[in-house]
Design a protein around this motif. Sequence first.
Motif, PDB file in Angstrom:
ATOM      1  N   GLU A   1     -16.434   2.106   4.403  1.00  0.00           N
ATOM      2  CA  GLU A   1     -16.009   1.079   5.342  1.00  0.00           C
ATOM      3  C   GLU A   1     -14.724   0.507   4.837  1.00  0.00           C
ATOM      4  OE1 GLU A   1     -16.690   0.112   8.570  1.00  0.00           O
ATOM      5  OE2 GLU A   1     -18.859   1.093   8.755  1.00  0.00           O
ATOM      6  N   PHE A   2     -14.641   0.142   3.570  1.00  0.00           N
ATOM      7  CA  PHE A   2     -13.552  -0.401   3.063  1.00  0.00           C
ATOM      8  C   PHE A   2     -12.436   0.593   2.658  1.00  0.00           C
ATOM      9  CE2 PHE A   2     -16.464  -3.731   1.065  1.00  0.00           C
ATOM     10  CZ  PHE A   2     -15.726  -4.820   1.655  1.00  0.00           C
ATOM     11  N   TRP A   3     -12.657   1.921   2.548  1.00  0.00           N
ATOM     12  CA  TRP A   3     -11.761   2.727   2.269  1.00  0.00           C
ATOM     13  C   TRP A   3     -11.162   3.328   3.648  1.00  0.00           C
ATOM     14  CZ3 TRP A   3     -10.450   6.258  -2.240  1.00  0.00           C
ATOM     15  CH2 TRP A   3     -10.844   5.447  -3.438  1.00  0.00           C
ATOM     16  N   ARG A   4     -11.956   3.255   4.639  1.00  0.00           N
ATOM     17  CA  ARG A   4     -11.347   3.482   5.820  1.00  0.00           C
ATOM     18  C   ARG A   4     -10.209   2.613   6.370  1.00  0.00           C
ATOM     19  NH1 ARG A   4     -15.139   4.692  11.048  1.00  0.00           N
ATOM     20  NH2 ARG A   4     -16.309   2.795  10.397  1.00  0.00           N
ATOM     21  N   SER A   5     -10.414   1.150   6.023  1.00  0.00           N
ATOM     22  CA  SER A   5      -9.838   0.187   6.366  1.00  0.00           C
ATOM     23  C   SER A   5      -8.461   0.381   5.403  1.00  0.00           C
ATOM     24  CB  SER A   5     -10.248  -1.259   5.902  1.00  0.00           C
ATOM     25  OG  SER A   5     -11.538  -1.550   6.857  1.00  0.00           O
ATOM     26  N   ARG A   6      -8.391   0.673   4.234  1.00  0.00           N
ATOM     27  CA  ARG A   6      -7.501   1.051   3.376  1.00  0.00           C
ATOM     28  C   ARG A   6      -6.369   2.140   3.778  1.00  0.00           C
ATOM     29  NH1 ARG A   6      -7.005   4.534  -0.982  1.00  0.00           N
ATOM     30  NH2 ARG A   6      -5.271   3.948  -2.379  1.00  0.00           N
ATOM     31  N   GLU A   7      -6.989   2.876   4.701  1.00  0.00           N
ATOM     32  CA  GLU A   7      -6.114   4.048   5.191  1.00  0.00           C
ATOM     33  C   GLU A   7      -5.139   3.388   6.011  1.00  0.00           C
ATOM     34  OE1 GLU A   7      -5.473   7.555   4.719  1.00  0.00           O
ATOM     35  OE2 GLU A   7      -6.699   6.968   3.036  1.00  0.00           O
ATOM     36  N   MET A   8      -5.319   2.065   6.803  1.00  0.00           N
ATOM     37  CA  MET A   8      -4.425   1.692   7.903  1.00  0.00           C
ATOM     38  C   MET A   8      -3.013   1.143   6.872  1.00  0.00           C
ATOM     39  SD  MET A   8      -6.825  -0.669  10.019  1.00  0.00           S
ATOM     40  CE  MET A   8      -8.568  -0.394  10.161  1.00  0.00           C
ATOM     41  N   LEU A   9      -3.478   0.583   5.661  1.00  0.00           N
ATOM     42  CA  LEU A   9      -2.469   0.065   4.770  1.00  0.00           C
ATOM     43  C   LEU A   9      -1.472   1.337   4.311  1.00  0.00           C
ATOM     44  CD1 LEU A   9      -4.649  -2.450   3.045  1.00  0.00           C
ATOM     45  CD2 LEU A   9      -2.805  -3.251   4.478  1.00  0.00           C
TER      46      LEU A   9
ATOM     47  N   LYS B   1     -15.432   8.776  17.408  1.00  0.00           N
ATOM     48  CA  LYS B   1     -14.808  10.130  16.943  1.00  0.00           C
ATOM     49  C   LYS B   1     -14.584   9.894  15.501  1.00  0.00           C
ATOM     50  CE  LYS B   1     -11.205  10.253  19.584  1.00  0.00           C
ATOM     51  NZ  LYS B   1      -9.843  10.567  20.179  1.00  0.00           N
ATOM     52  N   PRO B   2     -14.526  11.332  14.655  1.00  0.00           N
ATOM     53  CA  PRO B   2     -14.369  11.069  13.084  1.00  0.00           C
ATOM     54  C   PRO B   2     -13.173  10.334  12.840  1.00  0.00           C
ATOM     55  CG  PRO B   2     -14.563  13.331  13.718  1.00  0.00           C
ATOM     56  CD  PRO B   2     -14.640  12.564  15.091  1.00  0.00           C
ATOM     57  N   ALA B   3     -13.250   9.487  11.644  1.00  0.00           N
ATOM     58  CA  ALA B   3     -12.161   8.765  11.096  1.00  0.00           C
ATOM     59  C   ALA B   3     -10.954   9.679  10.590  1.00  0.00           C
ATOM     60  CB  ALA B   3     -12.467   7.908  10.125  1.00  0.00           C
ATOM     61  N   THR B   4     -11.295  10.893  10.281  1.00  0.00           N
ATOM     62  CA  THR B   4     -10.332  11.841   9.474  1.00  0.00           C
ATOM     63  C   THR B   4     -10.258  12.792  10.656  1.00  0.00           C
ATOM     64  OG1 THR B   4     -12.558  13.074   9.011  1.00  0.00           O
ATOM     65  CG2 THR B   4     -11.628  11.930   7.237  1.00  0.00           C
ATOM     66  N   ARG B   5      -8.993  13.570  10.402  1.00  0.00           N
ATOM     67  CA  ARG B   5      -8.319  14.390  11.231  1.00  0.00           C
ATOM     68  C   ARG B   5      -8.941  15.958  10.794  1.00  0.00           C
ATOM     69  NH1 ARG B   5      -4.273  10.727  11.435  1.00  0.00           N
ATOM     70  NH2 ARG B   5      -3.745  11.267   9.466  1.00  0.00           N
TER      71      ARG B   5
ATOM     72  N   ARG C   1      -0.794  16.526  10.951  1.00  0.00           N
ATOM     73  CA  ARG C   1      -0.004  15.411  11.614  1.00  0.00           C
ATOM     74  C   ARG C   1       1.461  15.561  11.185  1.00  0.00           C
ATOM     75  NH1 ARG C   1       0.196   9.496   9.364  1.00  0.00           N
ATOM     76  NH2 ARG C   1       0.630  10.793   7.693  1.00  0.00           N
ATOM     77  N   THR C   2       2.599  15.059  11.978  1.00  0.00           N
ATOM     78  CA  THR C   2       3.581  15.129  11.562  1.00  0.00           C
ATOM     79  C   THR C   2       3.904  13.556  10.806  1.00  0.00           C
ATOM     80  OG1 THR C   2       4.333  14.475  13.508  1.00  0.00           O
ATOM     81  CG2 THR C   2       4.972  16.671  12.969  1.00  0.00           C
ATOM     82  N   ALA C   3       4.989  13.586   9.610  1.00  0.00           N
ATOM     83  CA  ALA C   3       4.994  12.237   8.850  1.00  0.00           C
ATOM     84  C   ALA C   3       5.934  11.596   9.394  1.00  0.00           C
ATOM     85  CB  ALA C   3       5.506  12.742   7.342  1.00  0.00           C
ATOM     86  N   PRO C   4       5.870  10.304   9.663  1.00  0.00           N
ATOM     87  CA  PRO C   4       6.637   9.302  10.273  1.00  0.00           C
ATOM     88  C   PRO C   4       8.475   9.580   9.730  1.00  0.00           C
ATOM     89  CG  PRO C   4       5.748   8.086   8.524  1.00  0.00           C
ATOM     90  CD  PRO C   4       5.014   9.536   8.663  1.00  0.00           C
ATOM     91  N   GLN C   5       9.208   8.991  10.663  1.00  0.00           N
ATOM     92  CA  GLN C   5      10.694   9.195  10.090  1.00  0.00           C
ATOM     93  C   GLN C   5      10.870   8.488   9.009  1.00  0.00           C
ATOM     94  OE1 GLN C   5      12.159  11.009  12.860  1.00  0.00           O
ATOM     95  NE2 GLN C   5      13.897  11.163  11.507  1.00  0.00           N
ATOM     96  N   GLY C   6      11.549   8.996   8.085  1.00  0.00           N
ATOM     97  CA  GLY C   6      11.886   8.400   6.824  1.00  0.00           C
ATOM     98  C   GLY C   6      11.226   8.645   5.809  1.00  0.00           C
ATOM     99  N   TYR C   7      10.025   9.630   6.118  1.00  0.00           N
ATOM    100  CA  TYR C   7       9.279  10.069   4.945  1.00  0.00           C
ATOM    101  C   TYR C   7       9.993  10.797   3.924  1.00  0.00           C
ATOM    102  CZ  TYR C   7       5.182  12.554   2.880  1.00  0.00           C
ATOM    103  OH  TYR C   7       4.290  13.059   1.873  1.00  0.00           O
TER     104      TYR C   7
END
Lengths: 359, 115
Positions: free
Chosen positions: A127-135, B13-17, B24-30
Amino acid sequence: MAQRTVIPFGPQHPVLPEPIQLKLTLKDEIVEEALPHIGYVHRGVEKAAERMDYTQNVFLVERICGICSFIHALCYCQGLERLMGLEVPRRAAYLRVIWSELHRLQSHHLWLGLYADAFGFESLFMEFWRSREMLMDIFEKTAGSRVIISACCIGGVRRDISDQHLQETLETLKTLEAAFDKSSEVMLNDYTVKKRTVGKGVLQADKAIMLGAAGPVLRASGVEQDARQTGFAAYDELRVEPVVETAGDCYARAKVRIREVRQSLDLVRRAIAGLPDTDIAVRPKGRPNGRTISRVEQPRGELLYFLAANGSQKLERLRVRTPTFANVAPLVHMLPGSELADVPVIVLSIDPCISCTER
Amino acid sequence: MMLSSVIRNLFSKPATRPFAPAARTAPQGYRGAVEFEEEVCIYCGACATRCPANAICVDRVAKSLEFDPFKCVQCGACAEACKKGCVQLQIDYQHPVAVRHTVAFHGPPKPTVAP
């Protein structure tokens, strides 16, 4: 009859993200003595810094620690700016605060996850590491890289954050906070978590001061000390009150970090709201000369850089005192008297960053 | 809380891709792989001086440049130093390869003066 056994804890151990060895002398299941051995990840960064150009060192010092890379660069740049008499533009100072606090947020999320994993709560870790991905995504968007963000330079910052990215950051932080509310609730109130953390590895305030503890370890023992109070970057305008707990045990150390996450969220929002519209960097002129000590607050505690320059392209000496180094002595004091099964939790509670410690 | 998490995770859905099919393409400025435009390069050596990893080697006399992508840390110092804008960081990351190699190019040979 009680028998004494010496158990090597580490350098390879499931709870240790990085290698450190503790030789534990046990009497039955109780730890009597702990002896730390470091030296498994020494990379010679301080020596390398003497051989490189002082501008190139910004990228080198960032690599001391992957979890708070920006804060290392900030501490180094701040010291050089003092030596060269540079005044950083206010926008750059605010941007430095934003990235520093985002780094603190991701570091604390990382630690809370690892800590949950240390007492076997893997779903909470996820749960914590999923949130960390946003950062991490915020770093990628605003600075161009997820871990080593290389956003700091001597005289300011290397790139600006656009208004659109600032808005997106605020939106992401809203989602992050909602997720954090739920996860931190478990960390603070769950019966099994409390059973593993309350009253474990107690460090009294007087001992914490005597042994030179730093950061959340020190504040969890009731000592009100935070290097952000010195007012570096834009912390002079964005006032920071140290987060203090008094119990001094593993639970208090987790609570301090959880409260610091909320404090950092607030700081990022305040910094974005008050972001001035000035330049983002000044061009350094001349070469550094003299000696100085630069202090900043890392997620793990106070970070010190000693810089000695002699007016040439290369520094005479760079000395780094990282907070984990300061927290190893208190850790050795916390362990005697605890059960062997609690050792992983106590070791993790100081948030050990061995790569930082050994440089 | 944990029960709600379990239910949410069961039906979300899964949190991973899935990496390879849905990259995924990286954002501009990567800051991705470093690329040089050899036609524009004047072999001034500014990039080599600033590179913290010593990944670039420029010979100003022979007008040649050698870049080791395996030493590169993708900090972008070379792109900032280049006055001609011939060093750029791609949006795409550095792809793995089977054999280690360097990128080298050189300028046109000096015109020979007729005796």
